[in-house]
Motif scaffolding. Structure first.
Motif, PDB file in Angstrom:
ATOM      1  N   PHE A 412     -12.130  39.586 -18.859  1.00 41.42           N
ATOM      2  CA  PHE A 412     -11.825  40.284 -17.685  1.00 41.42           C
ATOM      3  C   PHE A 412     -12.845  41.031 -17.574  1.00 41.42           C
ATOM      4  CE2 PHE A 412      -7.638  38.753 -18.997  1.00 41.42           C
ATOM      5  CZ  PHE A 412      -7.034  38.380 -17.662  1.00 41.42           C
ATOM      6  N   PRO A 413     -13.526  40.861 -16.019  1.00 39.73           N
ATOM      7  CA  PRO A 413     -14.683  41.980 -15.912  1.00 39.73           C
ATOM      8  C   PRO A 413     -14.192  43.388 -15.491  1.00 39.73           C
ATOM      9  CG  PRO A 413     -14.314  40.371 -14.167  1.00 39.73           C
ATOM     10  CD  PRO A 413     -13.238  40.203 -15.126  1.00 39.73           C
ATOM     11  N   VAL A 414     -13.462  43.964 -16.420  1.00 42.94           N
ATOM     12  CA  VAL A 414     -12.566  45.112 -15.908  1.00 42.94           C
ATOM     13  C   VAL A 414     -12.812  45.930 -17.029  1.00 42.94           C
ATOM     14  CG1 VAL A 414     -10.368  46.101 -15.693  1.00 42.94           C
ATOM     15  CG2 VAL A 414     -11.057  43.945 -14.447  1.00 42.94           C
ATOM     16  N   TRP A 415     -12.804  47.699 -16.743  1.00 41.70           N
ATOM     17  CA  TRP A 415     -12.872  48.612 -17.495  1.00 41.70           C
ATOM     18  C   TRP A 415     -11.701  49.479 -17.110  1.00 41.70           C
ATOM     19  CZ3 TRP A 415     -17.112  46.332 -15.752  1.00 41.70           C
ATOM     20  CH2 TRP A 415     -18.269  45.883 -16.780  1.00 41.70           C
ATOM     21  N   TYR A 416     -11.012  50.232 -17.809  1.00 41.71           N
ATOM     22  CA  TYR A 416     -10.240  51.489 -17.348  1.00 41.71           C
ATOM     23  C   TYR A 416     -10.474  52.929 -17.573  1.00 41.71           C
ATOM     24  CZ  TYR A 416      -7.444  47.019 -17.917  1.00 41.71           C
ATOM     25  OH  TYR A 416      -6.725  45.731 -17.537  1.00 41.71           O
ATOM     26  N   VAL A 417     -10.233  53.742 -16.854  1.00 40.27           N
ATOM     27  CA  VAL A 417     -10.377  55.024 -16.895  1.00 40.27           C
ATOM     28  C   VAL A 417      -9.284  55.963 -17.667  1.00 40.27           C
ATOM     29  CG1 VAL A 417     -11.047  57.443 -16.069  1.00 40.27           C
ATOM     30  CG2 VAL A 417     -12.035  55.025 -14.898  1.00 40.27           C
ATOM     31  N   GLN A 418      -9.143  56.240 -18.718  1.00 37.70           N
ATOM     32  CA  GLN A 418      -7.998  56.747 -19.862  1.00 37.70           C
ATOM     33  C   GLN A 418      -7.262  57.752 -19.041  1.00 37.70           C
ATOM     34  OE1 GLN A 418      -8.976  57.337 -23.690  1.00 37.70           O
ATOM     35  NE2 GLN A 418      -8.567  54.841 -24.226  1.00 37.70           N
ATOM     36  N   GLU A 419      -8.211  58.710 -18.462  1.00 41.33           N
ATOM     37  CA  GLU A 419      -7.422  59.981 -17.605  1.00 41.33           C
ATOM     38  C   GLU A 419      -6.784  59.650 -16.452  1.00 41.33           C
ATOM     39  OE1 GLU A 419     -10.695  61.206 -20.630  1.00 41.33           O
ATOM     40  OE2 GLU A 419     -10.528  59.756 -19.157  1.00 41.33           O
ATOM     41  N   THR A 420      -7.360  58.833 -15.741  1.00 41.86           N
ATOM     42  CA  THR A 420      -6.836  58.529 -14.245  1.00 41.86           C
ATOM     43  C   THR A 420      -6.060  57.228 -14.242  1.00 41.86           C
ATOM     44  OG1 THR A 420      -8.743  57.397 -13.477  1.00 41.86           O
ATOM     45  CG2 THR A 420      -8.788  59.859 -13.248  1.00 41.86           C
ATOM     46  N   GLY A 421      -6.395  56.332 -15.115  1.00 43.35           N
ATOM     47  CA  GLY A 421      -5.685  54.991 -14.768  1.00 43.35           C
ATOM     48  C   GLY A 421      -6.518  53.923 -13.995  1.00 43.35           C
ATOM     49  N   GLN A 442     -23.342  51.533 -13.209  1.00 45.13           N
ATOM     50  CA  GLN A 442     -24.028  52.837 -13.210  1.00 45.13           C
ATOM     51  C   GLN A 442     -22.968  53.614 -12.449  1.00 45.13           C
ATOM     52  OE1 GLN A 442     -26.473  53.785 -15.277  1.00 45.13           O
ATOM     53  NE2 GLN A 442     -26.232  55.888 -14.434  1.00 45.13           N
ATOM     54  N   TRP A 443     -22.813  53.289 -11.253  1.00 47.38           N
ATOM     55  CA  TRP A 443     -22.056  54.016 -10.355  1.00 47.38           C
ATOM     56  C   TRP A 443     -20.693  54.307 -10.810  1.00 47.38           C
ATOM     57  CZ3 TRP A 443     -17.023  53.086  -9.132  1.00 47.38           C
ATOM     58  CH2 TRP A 443     -16.643  51.641  -9.435  1.00 47.38           C
ATOM     59  N   ALA A 444     -19.734  53.592 -11.784  1.00 47.06           N
ATOM     60  CA  ALA A 444     -18.791  53.969 -12.436  1.00 47.06           C
ATOM     61  C   ALA A 444     -19.088  54.981 -13.292  1.00 47.06           C
ATOM     62  CB  ALA A 444     -18.074  52.963 -13.013  1.00 47.06           C
ATOM     63  N   GLN A 445     -20.143  54.962 -14.111  1.00 43.68           N
ATOM     64  CA  GLN A 445     -20.508  56.201 -15.261  1.00 43.68           C
ATOM     65  C   GLN A 445     -20.646  57.499 -14.487  1.00 43.68           C
ATOM     66  OE1 GLN A 445     -23.415  54.687 -17.961  1.00 43.68           O
ATOM     67  NE2 GLN A 445     -23.100  52.585 -17.489  1.00 43.68           N
ATOM     68  N   LYS A 447     -19.583  58.396 -11.469  1.00 44.68           N
ATOM     69  CA  LYS A 447     -18.194  59.006 -10.676  1.00 44.68           C
ATOM     70  C   LYS A 447     -17.174  59.602 -12.002  1.00 44.68           C
ATOM     71  CE  LYS A 447     -14.279  57.240  -7.864  1.00 44.68           C
ATOM     72  NZ  LYS A 447     -13.831  56.264  -7.074  1.00 44.68           N
ATOM     73  N   TYR A 448     -17.099  58.732 -13.022  1.00 43.90           N
ATOM     74  CA  TYR A 448     -16.110  59.123 -14.126  1.00 43.90           C
ATOM     75  C   TYR A 448     -16.883  60.072 -15.189  1.00 43.90           C
ATOM     76  CZ  TYR A 448     -13.044  56.234 -11.364  1.00 43.90           C
ATOM     77  OH  TYR A 448     -12.381  55.685 -10.344  1.00 43.90           O
ATOM     78  N   ALA A 449     -17.802  60.610 -14.894  1.00 38.41           N
ATOM     79  CA  ALA A 449     -18.662  61.166 -16.210  1.00 38.41           C
ATOM     80  C   ALA A 449     -17.826  62.259 -16.714  1.00 38.41           C
ATOM     81  CB  ALA A 449     -19.965  61.872 -15.405  1.00 38.41           C
ATOM     82  N   GLY A 450     -17.813  62.125 -18.101  1.00 37.26           N
ATOM     83  CA  GLY A 450     -16.968  62.885 -18.991  1.00 37.26           C
ATOM     84  C   GLY A 450     -15.623  62.635 -19.190  1.00 37.26           C
ATOM     85  N   MET A 451     -15.238  61.465 -18.492  1.00 36.24           N
ATOM     86  CA  MET A 451     -14.121  60.579 -18.894  1.00 36.24           C
ATOM     87  C   MET A 451     -14.279  59.709 -19.958  1.00 36.24           C
ATOM     88  SD  MET A 451     -12.168  60.839 -15.252  1.00 36.24           S
ATOM     89  CE  MET A 451     -12.375  62.197 -14.103  1.00 36.24           C
ATOM     90  N   THR A 452     -13.244  59.109 -20.696  1.00 38.75           N
ATOM     91  CA  THR A 452     -13.277  57.860 -21.313  1.00 38.75           C
ATOM     92  C   THR A 452     -12.884  56.425 -20.663  1.00 38.75           C
ATOM     93  OG1 THR A 452     -12.274  59.127 -23.091  1.00 38.75           O
ATOM     94  CG2 THR A 452     -12.194  56.987 -23.313  1.00 38.75           C
ATOM     95  N   ILE A 453     -13.921  55.804 -20.766  1.00 36.21           N
ATOM     96  CA  ILE A 453     -13.823  54.367 -20.063  1.00 36.21           C
ATOM     97  C   ILE A 453     -13.719  53.344 -21.071  1.00 36.21           C
ATOM     98  CG2 ILE A 453     -15.010  52.786 -18.700  1.00 36.21           C
ATOM     99  CD1 ILE A 453     -16.243  55.160 -17.026  1.00 36.21           C
ATOM    100  N   VAL A 454     -12.769  52.662 -20.996  1.00 34.96           N
ATOM    101  CA  VAL A 454     -12.645  51.673 -22.104  1.00 34.96           C
ATOM    102  C   VAL A 454     -12.585  49.967 -21.488  1.00 34.96           C
ATOM    103  CG1 VAL A 454     -11.226  53.072 -23.687  1.00 34.96           C
ATOM    104  CG2 VAL A 454     -10.195  51.789 -22.024  1.00 34.96           C
ATOM    105  N   GLY A 455     -13.124  49.273 -22.044  1.00 34.63           N
ATOM    106  CA  GLY A 455     -13.105  47.681 -21.685  1.00 34.63           C
ATOM    107  C   GLY A 455     -11.863  46.990 -22.006  1.00 34.63           C
ATOM    108  N   GLU A 456     -11.326  46.037 -20.866  1.00 35.49           N
ATOM    109  CA  GLU A 456     -10.331  45.432 -21.171  1.00 35.49           C
ATOM    110  C   GLU A 456     -10.360  44.485 -22.657  1.00 35.49           C
ATOM    111  OE1 GLU A 456      -7.128  43.986 -21.470  1.00 35.49           O
ATOM    112  OE2 GLU A 456      -6.865  44.125 -19.357  1.00 35.49           O
ATOM    113  N   PRO A 457      -9.701  44.528 -23.523  1.00 33.29           N
ATOM    114  CA  PRO A 457      -9.970  43.607 -24.559  1.00 33.29           C
ATOM    115  C   PRO A 457      -9.248  42.371 -24.452  1.00 33.29           C
ATOM    116  CG  PRO A 457      -7.858  45.335 -24.851  1.00 33.29           C
ATOM    117  CD  PRO A 457      -8.532  45.528 -23.570  1.00 33.29           C
ATOM    118  N   ASP A 458      -8.229  42.237 -23.560  1.00 36.01           N
ATOM    119  CA  ASP A 458      -7.691  40.754 -23.534  1.00 36.01           C
ATOM    120  C   ASP A 458      -8.935  39.863 -22.832  1.00 36.01           C
ATOM    121  OD1 ASP A 458      -5.349  41.830 -24.217  1.00 36.01           O
ATOM    122  OD2 ASP A 458      -4.416  41.726 -22.538  1.00 36.01           O
ATOM    123  N   VAL A 459      -8.429  38.610 -22.996  1.00 40.02           N
ATOM    124  CA  VAL A 459      -9.283  37.474 -22.344  1.00 40.02           C
ATOM    125  C   VAL A 459      -8.280  36.620 -21.409  1.00 40.02           C
ATOM    126  CG1 VAL A 459     -10.921  37.227 -24.346  1.00 40.02           C
ATOM    127  CG2 VAL A 459      -9.165  35.822 -24.280  1.00 40.02           C
TER     128      VAL A 459
END
Length: 834
Positions: A412-421, A442-445, A447-459
């Motif tokens: 999935f072409p998706v990442w999540y921001v842990q702090e905000t969902g 880059q825009w997401a990095q 915008k969410y600087a200092g937060m935890t961004i994780v990639g979707e592990p499912d396929v």
């Protein structure tokens, strides 16, 4: 192809088919030309799982049936877009790798496991491509795709992003169908129904006054997951208990008593236990009434801590232990054997459970009427297959779960921001991406600087990619250097059992993306069955291999033994959509046809010695009645075969061709004209030329009509007899035959009379043991009664009978001869004295 002018003693099908394949490849006969200006005919072909299936003659049957039509369309002037794809991702491939390499995805790294999957799919793709080439499928292999390649991953991810932006794909942590064997979520289409015997238990709950409230269940292991009891609102037995609760036996907690019009008061005691979760009804009530959640079966198929002392037991063990404890505590009122229809995972074969794991869904439940309209717009061949899609749509219970907890699939072409969902989508220009390895945009990095961004592990579900096969072929994603066809495509070809998956999901995607069907027509095949009428299985392939490696169900073996044309001929033996039993004798009939065509062509070649192809043809009116008759039949044959193909009914065409080739051409016409061809000094040079002209026309047309079915032998003979004169590269790029206005009812009626005499003589010759080499001096045809009218036709066409019967003289009179063939027709004869 000058080597085809040689005259070998026998036909070597393996050598011939190899040479013809090389010729097609060298000449680019099947290459798609987007700039040809011809009307386009594009085909969406099933991409098989290359690592998870075993090829058998049933596969050869269904792919051949579709390809008959492709060859016909090419010869009727269409530009053919005919790709082949391979489904290389998903659970079937992972399962194959786990079994082959004795590994478990839980105990191996993601990278190592995916490497094994890539290795096995590469091997499988080679085997499949070799098979399809050997079978003579007229595919443009430049258009090949793999559902795990960059183009397909880009297309799948673009599809996801488009649907996400349109609000048609959502993320939810509602209960989902779960395969405890493969540890992954499933969609409704991944289920099969297994019939089995089960035990139905009547179990007593207690009302606040200690009275029994008996429910019936086949799943007592779910009792610790009970969250409510339900009854119909009009059931007088339970109205006094409105708003009260019931005590759960042996687990000693209370659940509310609720009402639902879905409960049948006539079934059992009229009480229904709702657990989280036993089936879709439980999920529905849980969602509507916002019930508690008590998940007592884990994703691994074992009981959870909420099951108390039964924690860690598998489902079967827990059921047995709980029943024993209920019985000992006096809560079981009755038990009996019942028939059950249980939903099982299509791949694992094990009953599915429910789990609560966040998943991505495409919304389909709110669009049933929309999809039924698309089904009605689609042109179905055969038409009755439409009902299968309609019934599937009407029976949908869940939205389409497109998440899978596996390794080998399109990410999935998706990442999540842990702090905000927040959900971060990949930029379309960056596709394809793998969020477990690639950084977010880059825009997401920023915008969410200092937060935890994780990639979707499912396929993605494998159908998430296969469902955009039409868009893959049309190059909807705009992949550089990729040839595409027009959209919608012309035709989807597939087997009936994946109507609920591949066809339905493809319709869903095209409707949501483009508000249209993905193709104009659907061509649905049946199954190839073994001799006992069962679907051919892996066990058949293993069981019936002899010491020489030959297996009657293995297409490679059959092609080596009898040739691809023979196997294709068998595949044409069933009407479209019908199952076809495999009998080796039917393939042998196909082999017999190929050899007969070869021998007939060699015989005709002998009769054409000295024939001038450039000379003017003898006018039809000046030809003998048998010439006009065989050409009249040829026009009718063209009409019959063409109508068959236009209605996607290749079997009608094969039947008409068989009858004409064997009966009209071989058994009668060739036998009738042999003497005319051999003895121009007796019958005249014009008569010989007329027969030669006729044979050239008939053979050329028969080759073209047979070409979709048996492409190798027809190409071989076309190259031998016609290619040089026509300047055509291949028979399969020549024009489809058209009727020439040669149908002749008078010739047909006349030939009935002549054939009656010929049949009578054949019978008499066999009875009297007259050698074929023996000539007839005088054959007298005696006519009386109802056949007396044949006299004029016989006398007017005496030369035809002389040639057919090798007779010097034909006489007709009344009276009685020596043998009756039909009422009033008898024969007598004298042989030529040596």
């Amino acid at each position: 192809m000058s080597e085809t002018t040689k005259k070998p003693e026998a036909l070597d099908h393996a050598e011939m088919e190899r040479r013809i394949r090389d010729f097609w490849e060298a000449e680019g006969v099947y290459k798609y030309d987007p700039d040809s200006g011809k009307p386009q005919f594009s085909v969406d072909t099933p991409p098989p799982y290359v690592s998870a299936a075993h090829l058998h003659v049933g596969h050869a049957m269904s792919y051949s049936q579709a390809e008959f039509l492709v060859r016909y369309k090419r010869m009727t002037g269409h530009e053919i877009f005919y790709p082949m794809g391979f489904d290389d991702n998903g659970l079937p491939t992972e399962r194959f790798v786990e079994q082959t390499h004795k590994v478990n995805k839980k105990t191996i790294s993601r990278a190592d496991f995916r490497a094994l999957c890539m290795e096995e799919t590469a091997k499988g793709a080679v085997a499949y491509e070799e098979m399809w080439r050997d079978l003579g499928l007229s595919i443009d292999w430049r258009l090949r795709y793999s559902t795990i390649d960059e183009h397909c991953r880009r297309t799948s991810q673009l599809s996801f992003i488009d649907l996400y932006k349109k609000g048609e794909v959502v993320r939810s942590d509602d209960p989902v169908l779960w395969d405890t064997v493969y540890d992954t979520a499933l969609a409704q289409a991944d289920l099969e129904v297994m019939d089995r015997k089960g035990q139905l238990f009547d179990i007593a709950f207690r009302d606040p006054d200690g009275n029994d409230m008996v429910i019936s269940t086949t799943r007592p292991e779910l009792i610790p997951g009970c969250v409510a009891l339900y009854h119909h609102p009009d059931d007088e037995r339970y109205k006094p208990l409105a708003g009260k609760s019931a005590s759960v036996p042996i687990f000693d907690y209370d659940v509310p008593l609720k009402t639902s019009e879905d409960v049948d008061p006539e079934f059992g005691t009229g009480l229904m236990m709702c657990c989280t979760f036993g089936d879709g009804e439980d999920v529905k009530k849980w969602r509507i009434d916002k019930l508690d959640t008590r998940l007592v079966i884990g994703r691994d198929g074992k009981m959870t801590a909420l099951a108390g002392k039964y924690e860690g037991m598998d489902i079967g063990g827990a059921r047995k232990a709980i029943v024993q404890d209920l019985d000992e505590a006096g809560f079981i009122r009755d038990q009996r054997r019942v028939d059950q229809a249980v939903s099982v995972g299509e791949r694992s074969g094990q009953p599915v459970e429910f789990a609560m794991v966040p998943q991505w869904f495409i919304k389909v439940l709110d669009k049933k009427e929309q999809f039924l309209k698309r089904s009605a717009e689609l042109n179905w061949f055969p038409e009755h297959m439409k009902i299968r899609l309609d019934q599937w749509i009407e029976g949908l219970k869940y939205d389409w779960n497109i998440s899978r907890q596996r390794f080998y699939g399109v990410p999935f072409p998706v990442w999540y921001v842990q702090e905000t969902g927040d959900v971060i989508l990949a930029d379309e220009a960056d596709l394809p991406v793998d969020p477990t390895e690639d950084a977010p945009p880059q825009w997401a990095q920023e915008k969410y600087a200092g937060m935890t961004i994780v990639g979707e592990p499912d396929v993605m579900d494998t159908w998430m990619t296969s469902s955009v096969s039409a868009q893959i072929n049309a190059n909807w994603a705009g992949t550089q250097g990729r040839m595409g066809c027009d959209f919608p495509l012309s035709l989807r070809v597939q087997a009936f059992e994946i109507i609920r998956t591949w066809l339905f999901y493809s319709v869903v995607k095209s409707d949501l993306h483009a508000a249209t069907l993905p193709w104009q027509q659907a061509m649905i095949s049946g199954w190839g069955l073994n001799e006992q009428g069962k679907k051919i299985s892996k066990r058949d392939l293993e069981k019936f291999t002899d010491e020489n490696g030959y297996n009657r169900y293995d297409p490679h073996s059959v092609i080596r033994e009898y040739g691809a044309d023979a196997l294709r001929y068998w595949a044409a033996g069933a009407r479209l959509g019908s199952d076809l039993r495999y009998h080796e004798k039917d393939v042998k009939v196909g082999r017999k046809l190929v050899i007969k065509m070869w021998n007939v062509a060699r015989l005709i070649e002998m009769y054409l010695e000295g024939y001038d192809r450039d000379a003017a043809k003898v006018p039809l009116a000046d030809r003998a009645v048998e010439d006009r008759w065989v050409l009249s039949g040829l026009d009718k044959l063209i009409g019959d075969v063409t109508r068959g193909f236009e209605g996607y009914d290749y079997a009608i065409g094969r039947e008409a061709l068989d009858k004409y080739f064997w009966n009209t051409l071989c058994d009668n016409y060739l036998e009738i004209v042999k003497e005319r061809l051999r003895k121009p000094e007796v019958f005249g040079e014009t008569s010989q030329k007329a027969a030669q002209d006729t044979l050239v026309e008939v053979l050329r047309t028969v080759l073209a009509l047979f070409a979709p079915y048996v492409p190798f032998i027809t190409e071989e003979l076309y190259q031998k007899f016609y290619a040089a004169d026509e300047g055509g590269a291949s028979l399969h790029k020549s024009s489809w035959p058209e009727k020439q206005g040669r149908e002749d009812a008078v010739a047909g009626e006349t030939m009935k009379s002549l054939l009656a005499v010929i049949e009578a003589w054949r019978f008499m010759r066999t009875r009297d043991k007259i050698p074929f080499s023996t000539g007839i001096d005088v054959l007298t045809v005696h006519l009386e009664g109802e056949v007396a009218h044949m006299k004029e036709a016989i006398e007017a066409n005496a030369d035809t009978l002389k040639s057919a019967l090798r007779a010097r003289s034909i006489k007709v009179d009344g009276g009685t001869g020596t043998e009756t063939n039909r009422d009033g027709l008898t024969l007598s004869y004298t042989v030529v004295e040596e």
